[in-house]
Design a protein around this motif. Structure first.
Motif, short mmCIF file in Angstrom:
data_model
loop_
_atom_site.label_atom_id
_atom_site.label_comp_id
_atom_site.label_asym_id
_atom_site.label_seq_id
_atom_site.Cartn_x
_atom_site.Cartn_y
_atom_site.Cartn_z
N SER A 104 -25.18 0.13 -11.77
CA SER A 104 -26.19 1.35 -11.76
C SER A 104 -25.47 2.64 -12.36
O SER A 104 -25.90 3.27 -13.19
CB SER A 104 -26.87 1.47 -10.48
N CYS A 105 -24.45 2.76 -11.85
CA CYS A 105 -23.60 4.09 -12.21
C CYS A 105 -22.98 3.99 -13.74
O CYS A 105 -23.11 4.75 -14.54
CB CYS A 105 -22.52 4.24 -11.42
N ALA A 106 -22.38 2.64 -14.03
CA ALA A 106 -22.01 2.22 -15.37
C ALA A 106 -22.91 2.37 -16.53
O ALA A 106 -22.93 2.82 -17.65
CB ALA A 106 -21.13 1.22 -15.36
N ALA A 107 -24.17 2.34 -16.11
CA ALA A 107 -25.56 2.39 -16.99
C ALA A 107 -25.79 3.98 -17.50
O ALA A 107 -26.67 4.10 -18.48
CB ALA A 107 -26.56 1.66 -16.45
N LEU A 108 -25.19 4.75 -16.62
CA LEU A 108 -25.36 6.26 -17.02
C LEU A 108 -24.28 6.62 -17.77
O LEU A 108 -23.04 6.55 -17.24
CB LEU A 108 -25.86 6.99 -15.93
N ASP A 109 -24.71 7.79 -18.66
CA ASP A 109 -23.44 8.38 -19.21
C ASP A 109 -23.06 9.66 -18.85
O ASP A 109 -23.69 10.83 -19.26
CB ASP A 109 -23.92 8.57 -20.76
N SER A 110 -21.94 9.68 -17.90
CA SER A 110 -21.28 11.17 -17.48
C SER A 110 -20.15 10.67 -16.66
O SER A 110 -19.85 9.46 -16.34
CB SER A 110 -22.60 11.63 -16.58
N GLU A 111 -19.12 11.58 -16.80
CA GLU A 111 -18.02 11.58 -16.19
C GLU A 111 -18.09 10.99 -14.79
O GLU A 111 -17.22 10.21 -14.07
CB GLU A 111 -17.07 12.57 -16.48
N ALA A 112 -18.95 11.62 -14.01
CA ALA A 112 -19.18 11.55 -12.58
C ALA A 112 -19.57 10.24 -12.30
O ALA A 112 -19.18 9.63 -11.50
CB ALA A 112 -20.25 12.55 -11.97
N MET A 113 -20.58 9.61 -13.20
CA MET A 113 -20.88 8.04 -12.79
C MET A 113 -19.77 7.09 -13.23
O MET A 113 -19.78 6.19 -12.67
CB MET A 113 -22.16 7.86 -13.86
N ARG A 114 -19.17 7.34 -14.30
CA ARG A 114 -17.73 6.62 -14.57
C ARG A 114 -16.95 6.35 -13.35
O ARG A 114 -16.51 5.67 -13.06
CB ARG A 114 -17.09 7.08 -15.95
#
Length: 108
Positions: A78-88
């Protein structure tokens, strides 16, 4: 697998997921999707629970570790699908925890 390393991985994942909730709420949009936020909180909770089971050397820590690994993997996706440093960063931390917990679950 070293139980201390797994406890540390779970504790780190707990912290990162909770911090990610705040970041997602700040970013809004798809980051603030209810399903994604619930998954972050679920992941934080199971990581804390798994760490607690291992800290007290519960005979049932393999069960919580297996659940933790599964939820961490879903959270990472779920996090990898979103584009932000925090999610990476969250996705990476979740995958590290998942791998560690898988080893603990198998080792029993």
């Amino acid at each position: 697998m070293d139980i201390t390393a797994c406890i540390e991985a779970c504790s780190a994942c707990h912290r990162v997921c909770l911090a990610a909730v705040g970041e997602c709420l700040k970013l809004g949009g798809e980051h603030a999707d209810a399903v994604h936020l619930r998954l972050l909180v679920d992941c934080a909770e199971i990581c804390e629970t798994s760490a607690n089971f291992m800290l007290r050397r519960s005979d049932h820590h393999a069960v919580t570790c297996a659940a933790c690994a599964e939820i961490c993997e879903r959270c990472a996706e779920s996090c990898a699908a979103l584009d932000s440093e925090a999610m990476r960063r969250c996705a990476e931390t979740c995958l590290t925890c998942a791998a560690s917990c898988r080893e603990m679950a198998v080792a029993g």
